[in-house]
Motif scaffolding. Structure first.
Motif, PDB file in Angstrom:
ATOM      1  N   ALA A  82     -21.402   4.348  37.656  1.00 37.23           N
ATOM      2  CA  ALA A  82     -20.398   4.180  36.601  1.00 37.23           C
ATOM      3  C   ALA A  82     -19.410   5.330  36.684  1.00 37.23           C
ATOM      4  O   ALA A  82     -19.709   6.459  36.326  1.00 37.23           O
ATOM      5  N   THR A  83     -18.224   5.033  37.216  1.00 41.20           N
ATOM      6  CA  THR A  83     -17.218   6.074  37.419  1.00 41.20           C
ATOM      7  C   THR A  83     -16.156   5.982  36.333  1.00 41.20           C
ATOM      8  O   THR A  83     -15.732   4.889  35.966  1.00 41.20           O
ATOM      9  N   TYR A  84     -15.782   7.119  35.815  1.00 40.37           N
ATOM     10  CA  TYR A  84     -14.717   7.170  34.813  1.00 40.37           C
ATOM     11  C   TYR A  84     -13.525   7.904  35.412  1.00 40.37           C
ATOM     12  O   TYR A  84     -13.666   9.022  35.880  1.00 40.37           O
ATOM     13  N   GLU A  85     -12.372   7.243  35.377  1.00 42.82           N
ATOM     14  CA  GLU A  85     -11.168   7.869  35.912  1.00 42.82           C
ATOM     15  C   GLU A  85     -10.526   8.698  34.825  1.00 42.82           C
ATOM     16  O   GLU A  85     -10.417   8.257  33.696  1.00 42.82           O
ATOM     17  N   SER A  86     -10.076   9.886  35.181  1.00 39.29           N
ATOM     18  CA  SER A  86      -9.349  10.665  34.194  1.00 39.29           C
ATOM     19  C   SER A  86      -8.505  11.746  34.836  1.00 39.29           C
ATOM     20  O   SER A  86      -8.932  12.442  35.729  1.00 39.29           O
ATOM     21  N   ASN A  87      -7.283  11.836  34.340  1.00 42.23           N
ATOM     22  CA  ASN A  87      -6.418  12.932  34.743  1.00 42.23           C
ATOM     23  C   ASN A  87      -6.373  13.975  33.642  1.00 42.23           C
ATOM     24  O   ASN A  87      -5.606  14.910  33.680  1.00 42.23           O
ATOM     25  N   ASN A  88      -7.196  13.715  32.623  1.00 41.73           N
ATOM     26  CA  ASN A  88      -7.092  14.527  31.428  1.00 41.73           C
ATOM     27  C   ASN A  88      -7.837  15.844  31.598  1.00 41.73           C
ATOM     28  O   ASN A  88      -9.022  15.870  31.927  1.00 41.73           O
ATOM     29  N   ILE A  89      -7.164  16.935  31.342  1.00 38.53           N
ATOM     30  CA  ILE A  89      -7.753  18.258  31.553  1.00 38.53           C
ATOM     31  C   ILE A  89      -8.940  18.504  30.615  1.00 38.53           C
ATOM     32  O   ILE A  89      -9.893  19.191  30.968  1.00 38.53           O
ATOM     33  N   LEU A  90      -8.889  17.917  29.427  1.00 36.68           N
ATOM     34  CA  LEU A  90      -9.997  18.109  28.476  1.00 36.68           C
ATOM     35  C   LEU A  90     -11.282  17.501  29.028  1.00 36.68           C
ATOM     36  O   LEU A  90     -12.358  18.088  28.946  1.00 36.68           O
ATOM     37  N   ASP A  91     -11.150  16.298  29.620  1.00 34.97           N
ATOM     38  CA  ASP A  91     -12.317  15.658  30.240  1.00 34.97           C
ATOM     39  C   ASP A  91     -12.785  16.444  31.454  1.00 34.97           C
ATOM     40  O   ASP A  91     -13.962  16.658  31.662  1.00 34.97           O
ATOM     41  N   LYS A  92     -11.798  16.853  32.236  1.00 37.02           N
ATOM     42  CA  LYS A  92     -12.120  17.537  33.482  1.00 37.02           C
ATOM     43  C   LYS A  92     -12.896  18.826  33.227  1.00 37.02           C
ATOM     44  O   LYS A  92     -13.830  19.161  33.938  1.00 37.02           O
ATOM     45  N   LEU A  93     -12.485  19.566  32.193  1.00 42.70           N
ATOM     46  CA  LEU A  93     -13.114  20.860  31.917  1.00 42.70           C
ATOM     47  C   LEU A  93     -14.152  20.777  30.805  1.00 42.70           C
ATOM     48  O   LEU A  93     -14.811  21.764  30.488  1.00 42.70           O
ATOM     49  N   ASN A  94     -14.270  19.591  30.217  1.00 41.86           N
ATOM     50  CA  ASN A  94     -15.243  19.370  29.147  1.00 41.86           C
ATOM     51  C   ASN A  94     -15.053  20.351  27.990  1.00 41.86           C
ATOM     52  O   ASN A  94     -15.988  21.024  27.554  1.00 41.86           O
ATOM     53  N   ILE A  95     -13.809  20.451  27.521  1.00 46.77           N
ATOM     54  CA  ILE A  95     -13.511  21.299  26.369  1.00 46.77           C
ATOM     55  C   ILE A  95     -12.730  20.494  25.331  1.00 46.77           C
ATOM     56  O   ILE A  95     -12.215  19.417  25.641  1.00 46.77           O
TER      57      ILE A  95
END
Ligand SMILES: [Zn+2]
Length: 286
Positions: A157-170
């Motif tokens: 299950a892959t989630y696409e995201s360009n969002n920095i909040l998701d990327k850094l988990n903050i």
């Protein structure tokens, strides 16, 4: 139901009475997957005709509050999942569930099962009991103990995201705090002494992990700037963008930041790294 499309397949299997007793799911976003799994578990167990945000039934309310006794999520205790955690799970699932159709367990970071906890777990997957449903979640299915993996249905299950909040988990608020520190830090990088320079960061944060996040955001800021210069749209929620028009300089700066993050992961002394960073950045400005 708004969930990852691969999870919808599990729901389809449920409707067709072909549900497996255990699933191994590889994902790049465990927290999003966990939310999706809860939605799926509601849909499977809800006594009402399940609709998004079912507020009618006790079951969905208990799942929302993380309070359903027949849904147990196990996360590593320290660096591994311990045998005791699995033993507790087994005891909890000796009784039939009251509110739900299934007793459901979710093992987060399943790659952290150690020899003895994996052994304890095997009974669940080797001799499946009617009414027990299991999910093993991992970021890399290839490192899961083969005896467990071979008895699970394996999904990605892959989630696409360009969002920095998701990327850094903050959170957005944390990003904002980091950016305030960064803005002050980068604006003064040429002007003040090395000691004062370090202090701009170390007086506010000291954990290695936090400094890593801070420099990952610095990287994003420069990268964003670079992409803007080459006229590409790139969606980010960065409020602070470092002003530097010369792309060759930015590429050198990106290299310095990348090297910093690499050294940081090798456990190099933080104060030394911060000094080195400032000196190298100043050299580029000449
Ligand atoms: Zn419900």
């Amino acid at each position: 139901m708004v969930v990852n499309s691969n999870l919808l397949n599990i729901y389809k299997q449920y409707r067709e009475k072909k549900l497996a007793h255990a699933y191994l799911i590889e994902t790049n976003n465990p927290s999003k997957l966990l939310e999706d799994l809860k939605t799926l578990i509601k849909a499977i167990n809800c006594p009402e005709e399940y609709q998004e945000k079912c507020l009618n039934c006790n079951l969905c309310n208990l799942i929302n509050k993380n309070n359903l006794p027949s849904l147990i999520t196990i996360e590593p205790d320290g660096t591994s999942i311990k045998k005791g955690q699995i033993e507790d799970l087994k005891i909890s699932f000796e009784t039939k569930p009251i509110y739900s159709k299934y007793n459901t367990y979710i093992i987060m970071n399943a790659e952290k099962l150690n020899g003895s906890s994996a052994n304890a777990m095997l009974k669940f997957v080797e001799e499946p009991t009617e009414g027990i449903l299991g999910f093993f979640i991992t970021n890399n299915k290839d490192v899961i103990i083969p005896t467990i993996k071979s008895r699970c249905q394996v999904l990605v299950a892959t989630y696409e995201s360009n969002n920095i909040l998701d990327k850094l988990n903050i959170t957005a608020e944390e990003l904002n705090n980091y950016q305030t520190i960064i803005k002050d830090y980068l604006n003064k990088i040429k002007d003040i002494s090395l000691i004062n320079n370090k202090e701009l960061i170390l007086s506010k944060i000291s954990e290695r992990k936090e400094i890593e996040t801070l420099f990952k955001i610095i990287f994003e800021i420069f990268y964003h700037n670079f992409l803007r210069n080459i006229k590409k749209d790139y969606e980010q929620n960065l409020t602070y963008v470092y002003k530097e028009e010369n792309n060759n300089k930015i590429i050198k700066q990106l290299n310095i930041i990348t090297k910093f993050l690499q050294d940081l992961s090798y456990n190099v002394n933080i104060e030394l790294l911060l000094d080195k960073f400032v000196i190298e950045m100043r050299n580029i400005h000449g």
